[in-house]
Design an enzyme around this catalytic site. Structure first.
Site, short mmCIF file in Angstrom:
data_model
loop_
_atom_site.label_atom_id
_atom_site.label_comp_id
_atom_site.label_asym_id
_atom_site.label_seq_id
_atom_site.Cartn_x
_atom_site.Cartn_y
_atom_site.Cartn_z
N TYR A 154 0.70 -4.77 -4.64
CA TYR A 154 -0.42 -4.57 -3.72
C TYR A 154 -1.12 -3.29 -4.14
CZ TYR A 154 -2.95 -3.70 0.65
OH TYR A 154 -3.93 -3.47 1.60
N ASP A 158 -0.29 2.37 -10.46
CA ASP A 158 -0.57 2.61 -9.05
C ASP A 158 0.68 3.29 -8.48
OD1 ASP A 158 -0.69 2.51 -6.31
OD2 ASP A 158 -1.56 0.50 -6.22
N LYS A 192 -0.96 8.55 -0.11
CA LYS A 192 0.19 8.80 0.77
C LYS A 192 0.69 10.25 0.70
CE LYS A 192 1.47 3.91 0.75
NZ LYS A 192 0.98 3.32 2.00
#
Ligand code: HOZ
Length: 432
Positions: free
Chosen positions: A145, A240, A268
């Site tokens: 994702y 990623d 994050k």
């Protein structure tokens, strides 16, 4: 028995006003058969809901809270920044300081651009890769994702997998026609895809350790293979590391495995609980971003003073000696304890972990090595486990296809308390 009277009342109201009552689909607890609880506050490794119930928090805001909630070094830095003004839309020194830290810590990043979320980071990195190579297509892996931009909503993990959405309406076919998705850990399929479409591919984008289909580990040599093949075909490799960045090591998975991607996406943890993303990499590629180059990308709140203050403070703490080893040991203890308890009760499951993240896949007996394997998990059983753990005061991700995260603040008492809860939860799964 926990009461969720206020949470339920808030959720009823929320559903009238917000689609599904939540501002991100993963927060809905649909797939685990209950309604979300509304969080009032967090402290160290605990969160407290509106009805006063407390939980040991293994979601950690889906990864950012690696120091736990309200770490004094972070709250102090944010308070200080707050008193000076919250946004200027002009450069501030903290942006340079955070950029310096990122460049120092992440092996492949020579230059970096700050944005506001992981989604912004990945969509910008792809635009940059396309602009730099003059090619249109990208390749991703099933179950990874990369945020919710159009190009990535093909066989995507996280909420897309949890809700069983095959592809999203509203994404033009022409756009996803440029996205190829192949199984993770499968060299042959990747090799064939590259032989066929390699000359048209701007980038291969991957979570080096997928954590959005549950935690899946790269098989020995797989990351090396991807790196080698992308170089061979003139394709940029984008890691990623929105989840793995600063989670597996200060320099993320690329430091952990010793692989240098061309571009890296972050998010994050670099925001320490405030909204931040970043993308960076080789100088010659990054120089193509406006205003140095023609590839356009911008943001009013990018490099925001509060967010950069939280990010810098967070990175300062995790650079302390022994930080990652301590997290790893606690995670190992918890994971091994859980596996043993499940075994004792005859509950079929496989736990996969690395560093301070892990997933227990229910209904599995062999390692889960790709999305197809992950999707065979017993989500009903996970739902029962989730509800039993919630009742015992443990907050897990409300989906089988996510990771559990530990933080600096998770102390041994909290972890032992979690194991006691798991023993009870497993025994309930056995009888029902
Ligand atoms: N990567 C996060 C879940 N695995 C995203 C959280 C969200 O979509 O809200």
């Amino acid at each position: 028995m926990h009461h969720h009277t206020l949470s339920n009342r808030f959720f009823e109201k929320a559903k009238d006003l917000i689609p599904g009552g939540v501002n991100s689909p993963v927060r809905a607890c649909k797939s685990v058969g209950c309604d979300p609880v509304f969080i009032e506050k967090g402290e160290e490794c605990y969160i407290y809901d509106a009805d006063g119930n407390s939980y040991v928090d293994y979601v950690c805001s889906w990864g950012p809270m690696i120091l736990g909630h309200c770490h004094p070094h972070v709250t102090g830095a944010v308070s200080e920044a707050l008193s000076l003004g919250t946004s200027f839309g002009a450069p501030t020194w903290r942006e340079v300081e955070l950029a310096r830290k990122i460049v120092d810590l992440v092996p492949s990043i020579e230059k970096v651009r700050l944005v506001n979320s992981g989604t912004e980071a990945t969509m910008s990195a792809i635009r940059l890769a396309r602009g730099f190579t003059g090619r249109k297509k990208i390749l991703k892996f099933d179950g990874c994702y990369h945020g919710h931009a159009d190009s990535f909503l093909v066989k995507a993990g996280s909420g897309v997998a949890t809700l069983g959405i095959p592809g999203s309406p509203g994404v033009p076919e022409e756009i996803v026609a440029n996205t190829i998705s192949v199984p993770f850990n499968d060299r042959d399929v990747l090799q064939a895809a590259l032989e066929q479409d390699g000359h048209q591919l701007a980038a291969v984008i991957m979570e080096p350790v997928p954590a959005n289909m549950g935690v899946v580990l790269p098989e020995d040599g797989f990351l090396e293979f991807v790196r080698e093949k992308t170089i061979e075909h003139g394709i940029l490799l984008i890691f990623d590391e929105v989840i793995t960045g600063f989670r597996l090591a200060p320099g993320g998975a690329q430091e952990f495995f010793g692989i240098m991607p061309d571009l890296t996406c972050l998010g994050k943890i670099i925001g320490g609980g405030l909204p931040v993303g970043a993308y960076g990499g080789r100088k010659d590629i990054m120089e193509n971003i406006a205003p140095s180059g023609p590839v356009y990308q911008a943001g009013t709140l990018s490099g925001n003073p509060l967010a950069t203050a939280a990010g810098i403070a967070t990175l300062e703490v995790l650079e302390r000696p022994g930080f990652y080893e301590n997290l790893r040991q606690k995670t190992e203890y918890l994971a091994e304890g859980m596996v043993e308890l499940a075994k004792a009760q005859g509950i079929p499951c496989v736990n996969q972990r690395i560093g301070s993240m892990m997933t227990t896949f229910f209904g599995q007996s062999k390692p889960v090595k790709n999305f197809q394997d992950a999707m065979k998990s017993d989500t009903e059983l996970y739902g029962k486990f989730f509800r039993a753990m919630l009742e015992e005061g443990i907050w897990l991700a409300p989906s089988q296809f996510e990771a559990a995260f530990l933080s600096l603040a998770h102390n041994w008492d909290a972890i032992d308390f979690t194991l006691e809860a798991a023993e009870l939860a497993f025994s309930q799964l056995k009888v029902s």
